[in-house]
Scaffold this motif. Structure first.
Motif, short mmCIF file in Angstrom:
data_model
loop_
_atom_site.label_atom_id
_atom_site.label_comp_id
_atom_site.label_asym_id
_atom_site.label_seq_id
_atom_site.Cartn_x
_atom_site.Cartn_y
_atom_site.Cartn_z
N MET A 7 80.30 30.39 11.38
CA MET A 7 80.47 30.95 10.05
C MET A 7 80.10 32.43 10.08
N LEU A 8 81.03 33.28 9.68
CA LEU A 8 80.78 34.72 9.61
C LEU A 8 80.03 35.03 8.31
N PRO A 9 79.07 35.97 8.35
CA PRO A 9 78.36 36.31 7.12
C PRO A 9 79.28 37.00 6.11
N GLU A 10 80.24 37.75 6.62
CA GLU A 10 81.25 38.39 5.77
C GLU A 10 82.57 37.67 6.00
N THR A 11 83.51 37.85 5.13
CA THR A 11 84.80 37.19 5.26
C THR A 11 85.53 37.60 6.54
N GLY A 12 86.33 36.68 7.05
CA GLY A 12 87.18 36.97 8.19
C GLY A 12 88.64 36.87 7.78
N LYS A 13 88.92 37.16 6.51
CA LYS A 13 90.29 37.03 6.00
C LYS A 13 91.29 37.90 6.75
N THR A 14 90.84 39.07 7.18
CA THR A 14 91.73 39.93 7.97
C THR A 14 91.21 39.99 9.40
N SER A 15 92.09 40.33 10.31
CA SER A 15 91.70 40.45 11.72
C SER A 15 90.60 41.49 11.89
N ALA A 16 90.69 42.60 11.16
CA ALA A 16 89.69 43.66 11.28
C ALA A 16 88.32 43.18 10.80
N GLU A 17 88.30 42.44 9.69
CA GLU A 17 87.02 41.91 9.18
C GLU A 17 86.42 40.91 10.17
N ALA A 18 87.25 40.04 10.70
CA ALA A 18 86.75 39.04 11.65
C ALA A 18 86.22 39.72 12.91
N ALA A 19 86.96 40.69 13.43
CA ALA A 19 86.55 41.39 14.65
C ALA A 19 85.22 42.12 14.44
N ALA A 20 85.07 42.76 13.28
CA ALA A 20 83.82 43.47 12.97
C ALA A 20 82.65 42.48 12.94
N GLY A 21 82.86 41.32 12.34
CA GLY A 21 81.81 40.31 12.25
C GLY A 21 81.46 39.67 13.58
N LEU A 22 82.40 39.66 14.50
CA LEU A 22 82.20 39.02 15.80
C LEU A 22 81.84 40.01 16.91
N GLY A 23 82.06 41.30 16.66
CA GLY A 23 81.79 42.29 17.68
C GLY A 23 82.81 42.27 18.81
N CYS A 24 84.05 41.94 18.48
CA CYS A 24 85.12 41.95 19.47
C CYS A 24 86.23 42.88 18.99
N SER A 25 87.25 43.06 19.81
CA SER A 25 88.36 43.91 19.40
C SER A 25 89.29 43.14 18.46
N VAL A 26 90.00 43.88 17.63
CA VAL A 26 90.96 43.27 16.70
C VAL A 26 92.01 42.47 17.48
N ALA A 27 92.37 42.95 18.66
CA ALA A 27 93.39 42.29 19.47
C ALA A 27 92.95 40.89 19.92
N GLU A 28 91.64 40.63 19.96
CA GLU A 28 91.12 39.33 20.38
C GLU A 28 91.07 38.30 19.26
N ILE A 29 91.52 38.69 18.07
CA ILE A 29 91.61 37.76 16.96
C ILE A 29 93.00 37.10 17.01
N ALA A 30 93.02 35.77 17.04
CA ALA A 30 94.29 35.02 17.05
C ALA A 30 94.62 34.68 15.61
N LYS A 31 95.40 35.55 14.97
CA LYS A 31 95.72 35.35 13.55
C LYS A 31 96.93 34.43 13.41
N SER A 32 96.91 33.62 12.37
CA SER A 32 98.00 32.67 12.11
C SER A 32 98.86 33.20 10.98
N ILE A 33 100.12 33.48 11.30
CA ILE A 33 101.08 33.98 10.31
C ILE A 33 102.10 32.86 10.07
N VAL A 34 102.30 32.51 8.80
CA VAL A 34 103.19 31.39 8.47
C VAL A 34 104.44 31.89 7.75
N PHE A 35 105.57 31.36 8.20
CA PHE A 35 106.87 31.61 7.58
C PHE A 35 107.46 30.27 7.15
#
Length: 161
Positions: free
Chosen positions: A25-53
């Motif tokens: 559980m991240l203390p701040e939201t991980g709604k965006t890749s940038a927010e998740a990366a900041a909370g995890l201390g990793c690069s934005v590229a290492e976030i596997a985001k799910s995009i639905v069509f």
């Protein structure tokens, strides 16, 4: 700490599938890749985001699990799976089973057409949403492919310079 219901569902599914990493559980939201990366201390590229069509031919959900650093090229995806339309929040919740901002690449409520961004394979591990805007889990790209059964594809929008 008790996980929110949807994150607990993902944690239970991961355990059932033999995945050895916990839902975090991240203390701040991980709604965006940038927010998740900041909370995890990793690069934005290492976030596997799910995009639905939504596939127009049969109204099937189509999920692209993409590197957080990439914009998905809808034309490339459509060339692989058929013409696409927009998936609104209600469609995603009804067909995938998660709210936007926490869409997990596994545990969908119905069969989902899936593709995994080839750029994710460059990393030792990546982070994916675990069913809630604050919940994520770590896995290797190989584990992502095994858990989803999705093929690898070139889905990134590349600039034409």
């Amino acid at each position: 700490m008790k996980l929110p219901e949807t994150a607990q569902r993902v944690a239970d599914l991961l355990k059932e599938l033999g995945h050895d990493k916990p839902v975090v559980m991240l203390p701040e939201t991980g709604k965006t890749s940038a927010e998740a990366a900041a909370g995890l201390g990793c690069s934005v590229a290492e976030i596997a985001k799910s995009i639905v069509f939504r596939r127009l031919a049969d109204d099937a959900p189509v999920m692209v699990v993409a590197s957080g650093a990439n914009r998905v090229d809808e034309g490339k995806v459509a060339a692989l799976v058929g013409a696409l339309g927009r998936a609104d929040a209600r469609f995603v919740k009804e067909r995938i089973g998660y709210a936007i901002g926490g869409v997990c690449p596994i545990g969908h409520v119905q069969q989902t057409v899936m593709l995994v961004d080839e750029d994710l394979l460059r990393f030792d591990s990546v982070w994916a949403a675990a069913g809630h805007p604050h919940a994520v889990f770590n896995l290797t790209p190989r584990q992502l492919l095994a858990l989803t059964g999705a093929p690898v594809a070139d889905v990134a929008l590349r600039s034409a310079n």
